[in-house]
Write a protein that holds these residues in place. Structure first.
Motif, short mmCIF file in Angstrom:
data_model
loop_
_atom_site.label_atom_id
_atom_site.label_comp_id
_atom_site.label_asym_id
_atom_site.label_seq_id
_atom_site.Cartn_x
_atom_site.Cartn_y
_atom_site.Cartn_z
N ARG A 113 -15.55 -38.31 -1.57
CA ARG A 113 -14.52 -39.13 -0.95
C ARG A 113 -13.09 -38.72 -1.35
NH1 ARG A 113 -18.05 -44.33 -1.31
NH2 ARG A 113 -19.28 -43.97 0.55
N GLY A 114 -12.85 -37.43 -1.37
CA GLY A 114 -11.50 -36.92 -1.59
C GLY A 114 -11.04 -36.89 -3.04
N ARG A 115 -11.93 -37.19 -3.97
CA ARG A 115 -11.58 -37.13 -5.39
C ARG A 115 -12.57 -36.26 -6.12
NH1 ARG A 115 -9.67 -43.27 -6.75
NH2 ARG A 115 -7.86 -43.19 -5.41
N ALA A 116 -12.15 -35.77 -7.27
CA ALA A 116 -12.99 -34.92 -8.09
C ALA A 116 -13.58 -35.73 -9.23
CB ALA A 116 -12.16 -33.76 -8.65
N SER A 133 -5.60 -44.29 -16.97
CA SER A 133 -5.74 -45.10 -15.76
C SER A 133 -5.86 -46.56 -16.19
CB SER A 133 -6.97 -44.67 -14.95
OG SER A 133 -8.14 -44.82 -15.71
N HIS A 134 -5.41 -47.44 -15.32
CA HIS A 134 -5.38 -48.86 -15.65
C HIS A 134 -6.17 -49.65 -14.62
CE1 HIS A 134 -2.28 -48.25 -18.70
NE2 HIS A 134 -1.73 -47.39 -17.85
N ASP A 135 -6.82 -50.72 -15.08
CA ASP A 135 -7.54 -51.60 -14.15
C ASP A 135 -6.55 -52.60 -13.55
OD1 ASP A 135 -7.09 -53.46 -16.16
OD2 ASP A 135 -9.19 -53.63 -16.75
N VAL A 136 -7.07 -53.54 -12.77
CA VAL A 136 -6.19 -54.49 -12.08
C VAL A 136 -5.43 -55.40 -13.03
CG1 VAL A 136 -7.47 -54.47 -9.92
CG2 VAL A 136 -8.12 -56.07 -11.71
N SER A 155 -8.34 -48.13 -18.61
CA SER A 155 -9.75 -48.06 -18.23
C SER A 155 -10.31 -46.65 -18.24
CB SER A 155 -9.95 -48.67 -16.84
OG SER A 155 -9.23 -47.94 -15.88
N GLY A 156 -9.55 -45.69 -18.72
CA GLY A 156 -10.03 -44.32 -18.77
C GLY A 156 -8.89 -43.34 -18.61
N THR A 157 -9.25 -42.13 -18.24
CA THR A 157 -8.28 -41.07 -18.07
C THR A 157 -8.42 -40.47 -16.68
OG1 THR A 157 -8.40 -40.54 -20.42
CG2 THR A 157 -7.50 -38.86 -18.98
N ASP A 158 -7.32 -40.32 -16.00
CA ASP A 158 -7.27 -39.62 -14.72
C ASP A 158 -6.39 -38.39 -14.90
OD1 ASP A 158 -8.81 -41.59 -13.55
OD2 ASP A 158 -7.13 -42.56 -12.53
N PRO A 202 -8.09 -23.45 1.35
CA PRO A 202 -6.93 -23.22 0.47
C PRO A 202 -6.93 -24.25 -0.66
CG PRO A 202 -6.23 -24.32 2.48
CD PRO A 202 -7.69 -23.99 2.65
N ALA A 203 -6.28 -23.91 -1.76
CA ALA A 203 -6.17 -24.84 -2.89
C ALA A 203 -5.33 -26.04 -2.46
CB ALA A 203 -5.53 -24.15 -4.09
N ARG A 204 -5.68 -27.22 -2.99
CA ARG A 204 -4.96 -28.45 -2.66
C ARG A 204 -4.91 -29.34 -3.88
NH1 ARG A 204 -8.98 -32.54 -1.70
NH2 ARG A 204 -11.01 -31.63 -1.38
N GLY A 205 -3.98 -30.29 -3.87
CA GLY A 205 -3.87 -31.24 -4.96
C GLY A 205 -5.00 -32.25 -4.90
N ILE A 206 -5.46 -32.68 -6.07
CA ILE A 206 -6.57 -33.63 -6.14
C ILE A 206 -6.48 -34.44 -7.42
CG2 ILE A 206 -8.24 -32.17 -7.34
CD1 ILE A 206 -10.32 -33.17 -5.22
N LEU A 207 -7.11 -35.60 -7.43
CA LEU A 207 -7.19 -36.46 -8.61
C LEU A 207 -8.57 -36.31 -9.23
CD1 LEU A 207 -5.98 -38.82 -10.36
CD2 LEU A 207 -7.17 -40.35 -8.78
N LEU A 208 -8.62 -35.96 -10.50
CA LEU A 208 -9.86 -35.95 -11.26
C LEU A 208 -9.98 -37.34 -11.86
CD1 LEU A 208 -12.33 -34.71 -12.62
CD2 LEU A 208 -10.82 -33.76 -14.36
#
Length: 182
Positions: free
Chosen positions: A106-109, A57-60, A65-68, A81-87
């Motif tokens: 807030r919709g993220r893992a 992952s990248h900052d502005v 800035s880390g790993t997503d 049901p299973a759904r797509g998500i960002l860790l």
């Protein structure tokens, strides 16, 4: 007449201090609160993410800035049901097919990771310290029924900001050690 003005000044300063504290709490809960509690592992695990892929992952500014990681999220409750998500701010780059227990906000893992603790802990602290400093000064004004010299409070606030940064780095380091051992 002078006693009433003093009483009014004390009341206004005390109310200002309470409002400042309430605003600080509200802002911390609004901005980094749910994510910080998820990252620190408060509450039960919400579900499992089956990793599809991980990327930097990248900052502005474009710096890493880390790993997503992206993947399929299955809630502990069987009714969803299973759904797509960002860790977000994953502890490591997981290979495809890895199952990771997460908490959601807030919709993220989120999982326990040093970079996420550093990010959200720093934001929470940097939001809290100015409001706590202002509240302390207002309560001192209320206690003495006059405007207090704010210089000491300003230096205490600056010291608090430095302490937040140091505490965030130390906490992130300890979380990194814990996740490396486990």
């Amino acid at each position: 007449m002078r006693g009433a003005a003093r009483w009014l000044a004390r009341g206004a300063a005390a109310v200002g201090g309470v409002v400042s504290l309430a605003l600080a709490g509200w802002l911390v809960w609004l901005v980094p609160g749910p994510q910080l509690s998820a990252v620190l592992g408060f509450g039960p695990v919400d579900g499992v993410v089956l990793i599809t892929e991980c990327h930097d992952s990248h900052d502005v500014d474009g710096n890493v800035s880390g790993t997503d990681c992206t993947g399929s999220y299955a809630s502990r409750g069987a009714d969803e049901p299973a759904r797509g998500i960002l860790l977000q701010s994953a502890a490591e780059k997981y290979p495809s097919g890895t199952a990771v227990e997460v908490r959601t906000a807030r919709g993220r893992a989120y999982e326990l990771s040093s970079s996420a603790v550093l990010d959200f802990g720093t934001v929470a602290g940097l939001l809290l310290v100015p409001f706590l400093t202002l509240s302390a000064w207002l309560f001192a004004c209320a206690r003495h029924a006059r405007l207090e010299n704010a210089e000491g409070y300003l230096f205490a606030g600056l010291g608090g900001l430095i302490a937040v940064l140091v505490l965030s780095f130390v906490t992130a380091f300890l979380v990194g050690l814990v996740t490396a051992v486990l």
